[in-house]
Scaffold this motif. Structure first.
Motif, PDB file in Angstrom:
ATOM      1  N   GLU A 127       0.797  -1.223   0.000  1.00 30.97           N
ATOM      2  CA  GLU A 127       0.000   0.000   0.000  1.00 30.97           C
ATOM      3  C   GLU A 127       0.829   1.273   0.000  1.00 30.97           C
ATOM      4  OE1 GLU A 127      -3.580  -2.303   2.403  1.00 30.97           O
ATOM      5  OE2 GLU A 127      -2.397  -0.765   3.439  1.00 30.97           O
ATOM      6  N   ARG A 196      -3.290   4.284   2.766  1.00 34.17           N
ATOM      7  CA  ARG A 196      -4.502   3.708   2.194  1.00 34.17           C
ATOM      8  C   ARG A 196      -5.404   3.133   3.288  1.00 34.17           C
ATOM      9  NH1 ARG A 196      -1.166   2.683  -2.605  1.00 34.17           N
ATOM     10  NH2 ARG A 196      -2.371   3.228  -4.462  1.00 34.17           N
ATOM     11  N   GLN A 222     -10.817   5.390  -0.652  1.00 29.43           N
ATOM     12  CA  GLN A 222     -10.829   3.941  -0.478  1.00 29.43           C
ATOM     13  C   GLN A 222     -12.225   3.484  -0.075  1.00 29.43           C
ATOM     14  OE1 GLN A 222      -7.727   2.100  -0.856  1.00 29.43           O
ATOM     15  NE2 GLN A 222      -7.225   4.105  -1.712  1.00 29.43           N
ATOM     16  N   PRO A 351      -9.189  -5.453  -2.059  1.00 30.88           N
ATOM     17  CA  PRO A 351      -9.400  -4.082  -1.579  1.00 30.88           C
ATOM     18  C   PRO A 351      -8.638  -3.804  -0.282  1.00 30.88           C
ATOM     19  CG  PRO A 351     -11.488  -5.132  -2.163  1.00 30.88           C
ATOM     20  CD  PRO A 351     -10.441  -6.208  -2.172  1.00 30.88           C
ATOM     21  N   THR A 352      -8.291  -2.544  -0.078  1.00 29.57           N
ATOM     22  CA  THR A 352      -7.513  -2.151   1.094  1.00 29.57           C
ATOM     23  C   THR A 352      -8.162  -2.578   2.399  1.00 29.57           C
ATOM     24  OG1 THR A 352      -6.538  -0.258  -0.047  1.00 29.57           O
ATOM     25  CG2 THR A 352      -6.603  -0.157   2.360  1.00 29.57           C
ATOM     26  N   GLU A 414      -1.709   0.758 -10.375  1.00 30.65           N
ATOM     27  CA  GLU A 414      -2.132   1.178  -9.046  1.00 30.65           C
ATOM     28  C   GLU A 414      -3.049   0.127  -8.440  1.00 30.65           C
ATOM     29  OE1 GLU A 414      -1.191   3.570  -7.243  1.00 30.65           O
ATOM     30  OE2 GLU A 414      -0.436   5.214  -8.501  1.00 30.65           O
ATOM     31  N   GLU A 416      -5.778   0.457  -6.879  1.00 34.54           N
ATOM     32  CA  GLU A 416      -7.190   0.734  -7.129  1.00 34.54           C
ATOM     33  C   GLU A 416      -7.639   0.239  -8.513  1.00 34.54           C
ATOM     34  OE1 GLU A 416      -5.876   2.616  -3.739  1.00 34.54           O
ATOM     35  OE2 GLU A 416      -5.030   2.929  -5.745  1.00 34.54           O
ATOM     36  N   THR A 419      -8.754  -3.601  -8.182  1.00 29.76           N
ATOM     37  CA  THR A 419      -9.853  -4.048  -7.314  1.00 29.76           C
ATOM     38  C   THR A 419     -11.157  -3.394  -7.700  1.00 29.76           C
ATOM     39  OG1 THR A 419      -9.277  -2.294  -5.713  1.00 29.76           O
ATOM     40  CG2 THR A 419      -8.291  -4.452  -5.392  1.00 29.76           C
TER      41      THR A 419
END
Length: 419
Positions: A127, A196, A222, A351-352, A414, A416, A419
């Protein structure tokens, strides 16, 4: 969130690398020293299985914790757990009270903590690292596990030779691990929290303040309540590949010397651990030119090479020890390639808000199957175990081939976007 490599990235990389070095030291304490204690060596299969189960539970529990309290506190919690387990072992052994039950309990606590490192450590580095260097950073940091394992195996042999006393050698080995844990604990208090993760928790102001402090870009928005729904296919394919890699690594590097029929006896254990992990350590540097160009190619090449060298290792068993050691070294080069490829993918593809949990789950599924494989060691023996190595590598190759044709190419993107 594209960014260049900054001093804060070096800081995070060094701390996480030191953490993996310590993990390799602690995980290798048992196979690298228990050959010196006859009663424990005879029960190695039971101890390995209990430790594997504890590793699995730690990955699940502390992986989830890393998503709840953050990457930094998750890493501090795991370190405190395995440091206390190591201290308990040393105290019991010093007092001549290390029976089988105590050995099972203390080493399982150690492995619970080590297993819990994976989720928050991978998440923290993934992250924070610039996408063009994410693969190399994750691979090289995790590679310090192999270096730590090789170092503690050599240290065990060295302490045995210079002291001439089993008890003193084991105490020195575990004391070395405790001293390293104390140093890493101090470092972890200075680890930066994931920007993140802060943003995913709705703490955007803190994330922006830290980004300004570190001179990096602020994270994009996020998803705060993300779940693993829609990601179970990724969990399944990564768990299958990681199971194949984990079992082949553990069997070749740690378990085989204690299996019935192993040609070189369990006295070969520390040499086996050292050579295997030296090969894995070298392997990471050989993969450097490829890992950030294509995850798919790295993944496939790793399992193709591993399958071929596993077959060669089975053929070399019973030959001169030097020949077997050379093939073992080469097989573990590809094992590191496989571990690196899977580790990077599982750090990127979720996802984070649930990344640490997902990494812990993939890890736990593999270690659950590993626990069953350890129990089979005493039944199957070394020759069948070696044949199993090749079959497992072939299973991993099938998973990698599927990902090559159907999976996502994540190199340079990246988080993002994935996901």
């Amino acid at each position: 969130m594209v960014m260049s490599w900054r001093p804060v990235h070096w800081k995070l990389f060094v701390i996480v690398s030191a953490s993996f070095f310590l993990d390799g030291v602690l995980f290798s304490l048992v196979p690298a020293t228990f050959f010196l204690i006859e009663e424990l060596a005879k029960n190695a299969t039971l101890i390995f299985a209990a430790n594997s189960l504890a590793f699995m539970l730690g990955a699940l529990a502390l992986g989830k914790l890393g998503d709840v309290v953050g990457r930094r506190l998750g890493l501090i919690a795991s370190l405190l757990i395995y440091a206390l387990g190591t201290l308990w072992f040393v105290a019991a052994y010093w007092a001549d009270r290390l029976d089988l039950a105590t050995a099972l309990a203390t080493t399982s606590v150690i492995n619970f903590g080590v297993g819990g490192e994976v989720g928050p450590a991978y998440s923290a580095l993934a992250e924070f690292t610039p996408p063009r260097r994410r693969g190399a950073a994750l691979m090289l940091a995790a590679n310090f596990w192999n270096a730590g394992a090789a170092v503690i195996a050599v240290a065990s042999l060295y302490y045995t030779q210079i002291t001439g006393d089993v008890k003193t050698a084991i105490l020195y080995t575990f004391a070395t691990a405790l001293a390293l844990a104390a140093l890493v604990l101090v470092a972890r208090y200075h680890i930066p929290e994931s920007l993140r993760w802060l943003a995913a928790k709705g703490r955007e102001a803190e994330a922006r303040a830290l980004a300004e402090r570190y001179g990096v870009s602020a994270p994009p928005p996020q998803a705060p309540r993300a779940s693993l729904r829609g990601y179970w296919g990724r969990v399944a394919i990564l768990a299958a590949a990681f199971t194949a890699q984990l079992l082949t690594y553990n069997i070749a590097a740690y378990y085989l010397p204690y299996a019935p029929g192993f040609a070189y006896g369990y006295e070969f254990a520390p040499i086996n651990v050292a050579i295997a992990n030296l090969g894995a350590t070298v392997g990471a540097f050989l993969l450097l030119p490829l890992i950030d160009r294509s995850r798919k190619t790295s993944f496939t090449a790793a399992f193709a090479g591993g399958t071929a060298t596993a077959a060669a290792l089975a053929a070399a068993h019973g030959a001169a020890p030097e020949t077997y050691a050379a093939v073992l070294f080469l097989n573990l080069v590809f094992s590191e390639w496989a571990w690196a490829s899977i580790s990077v993918l599982e750090s990127e593809l979720f996802p984070t808000a649930v990344r640490s949990t997902a990494v812990g789950l993939v890890t736990a599924l593999a270690w659950l199957i590993n626990t069953g494989a350890v129990f089979l060691e005493g039944v199957l023996g070394a020759h069948i175990f070696l044949a199993l190595l090749t079959a497992l590598w072939a299973l991993g190759l099938a998973a990698a081939a599927w990902w090559k044709t159907r999976g996502v190419e994540s190199a340079g993107k990246e988080l993002e976007e994935l996901t």
